[in-house]
Design a protein around this motif. Structure first.
Motif, PDB file in Angstrom:
ATOM      1  N   ARG A 189      -5.850   4.073  -1.351  1.00  0.00           N
ATOM      2  CA  ARG A 189      -4.558   3.500  -1.756  1.00  0.00           C
ATOM      3  C   ARG A 189      -4.756   2.041  -2.175  1.00  0.00           C
ATOM      4  NH1 ARG A 189       0.265   5.863  -0.965  1.00  0.00           N
ATOM      5  NH2 ARG A 189       0.265   7.835   0.120  1.00  0.00           N
ATOM      6  N   HIS A 190      -5.598   1.333  -1.459  1.00  0.00           N
ATOM      7  CA  HIS A 190      -5.881  -0.066  -1.781  1.00  0.00           C
ATOM      8  C   HIS A 190      -6.429  -0.178  -3.209  1.00  0.00           C
ATOM      9  CE1 HIS A 190      -7.217  -4.234  -1.064  1.00  0.00           C
ATOM     10  NE2 HIS A 190      -8.244  -3.883  -1.823  1.00  0.00           N
ATOM     11  N   GLU A 191      -7.387   0.662  -3.531  1.00  0.00           N
ATOM     12  CA  GLU A 191      -7.982   0.626  -4.872  1.00  0.00           C
ATOM     13  C   GLU A 191      -6.956   0.984  -5.948  1.00  0.00           C
ATOM     14  OE1 GLU A 191     -12.590   1.808  -3.748  1.00  0.00           O
ATOM     15  OE2 GLU A 191     -11.062   3.393  -3.883  1.00  0.00           O
ATOM     16  N   ILE A 247       0.834  -1.209   0.000  1.00  0.00           N
ATOM     17  CA  ILE A 247       0.000   0.000   0.000  1.00  0.00           C
ATOM     18  C   ILE A 247       0.867   1.257   0.000  1.00  0.00           C
ATOM     19  CG2 ILE A 247      -1.675   1.327   1.359  1.00  0.00           C
ATOM     20  CD1 ILE A 247      -2.861  -1.097  -0.085  1.00  0.00           C
ATOM     21  N   LEU A 248       1.920   1.242   0.819  1.00  0.00           N
ATOM     22  CA  LEU A 248       2.766   2.427   0.919  1.00  0.00           C
ATOM     23  C   LEU A 248       3.719   2.583  -0.263  1.00  0.00           C
ATOM     24  CD1 LEU A 248       3.484   2.360   4.751  1.00  0.00           C
ATOM     25  CD2 LEU A 248       1.848   3.796   3.494  1.00  0.00           C
ATOM     26  N   TYR A 300      -3.441  -0.752 -10.316  1.00  0.00           N
ATOM     27  CA  TYR A 300      -2.099  -0.874 -10.895  1.00  0.00           C
ATOM     28  C   TYR A 300      -1.792  -2.342 -11.230  1.00  0.00           C
ATOM     29  CZ  TYR A 300      -0.556   3.898  -9.583  1.00  0.00           C
ATOM     30  OH  TYR A 300      -0.401   5.247  -9.477  1.00  0.00           O
ATOM     31  N   ILE A 301      -2.077  -3.209 -10.299  1.00  0.00           N
ATOM     32  CA  ILE A 301      -1.804  -4.642 -10.510  1.00  0.00           C
ATOM     33  C   ILE A 301      -2.651  -5.157 -11.672  1.00  0.00           C
ATOM     34  CG2 ILE A 301      -2.046  -6.943  -9.509  1.00  0.00           C
ATOM     35  CD1 ILE A 301      -1.327  -5.634  -6.776  1.00  0.00           C
ATOM     36  N   ASN A 329       1.478   8.054  -5.266  1.00  0.00           N
ATOM     37  CA  ASN A 329       0.330   8.954  -5.443  1.00  0.00           C
ATOM     38  C   ASN A 329      -0.913   8.130  -5.720  1.00  0.00           C
ATOM     39  OD1 ASN A 329       1.866  11.447  -5.371  1.00  0.00           O
ATOM     40  ND2 ASN A 329       2.683  10.802  -7.351  1.00  0.00           N
ATOM     41  N   LYS A 330      -1.838   8.198  -4.842  1.00  0.00           N
ATOM     42  CA  LYS A 330      -3.099   7.513  -5.101  1.00  0.00           C
ATOM     43  C   LYS A 330      -3.919   8.389  -6.035  1.00  0.00           C
ATOM     44  CE  LYS A 330      -6.023   9.045  -1.277  1.00  0.00           C
ATOM     45  NZ  LYS A 330      -7.234   9.368  -1.995  1.00  0.00           N
TER      46      LYS A 330
END
Length: 105
Positions: free
Chosen positions: A85-87, A73-74, A92-93, A78-79
């Motif tokens: 951040r999780h989303e 998460i960290l 991204y994945i 930039n979210k």
């Protein structure tokens, strides 16, 4: 009025009624657990000791999982707007997986 069973010895020990099937007077006059009760207590102690070890192992695994999850998460600098951040990490994945699959086809 209490209903007593004729098959069980009831003993009043220090104002507490105890079933004589579990306790017996010791050589020093104090009450001790009978052998069968001691064996049951030992078996329960072993069982709960094993459960405590398994619980400790699971707690450690959960902490490790939490550390690894936080690391992912960290890693997001930039979210994206309107995303947690999780989303953002999940997107991204997903985007990377899709682009890798498209490149391989």
């Amino acid at each position: 009025m209490k209903a007593y069973s004729p098959d069980v010895d009831y003993v009043n020990y220090g104002g507490v009624e105890t079933v004589g099937a579990v306790m017996r007077p010791g050589e020093d006059g104090n009450w001790v657990l009978k052998k069968e009760a001691q064996e049951q207590l030992k078996a329960l102690s072993i069982k709960y000791s094993d459960l405590a070890l398994k619980n400790e192992k699971l707690e450690n695994e959960l902490k490790d999982f939490g550390h690894r999850y936080n690391e992912l998460i960290l890693a997001v600098g930039n979210k994206h707007k309107d995303e947690s951040r999780h989303e953002t990490v999940l997107r991204y994945i997903h985007d990377c997986e899709c682009s890798c699959e498209a490149a391989g086809q």
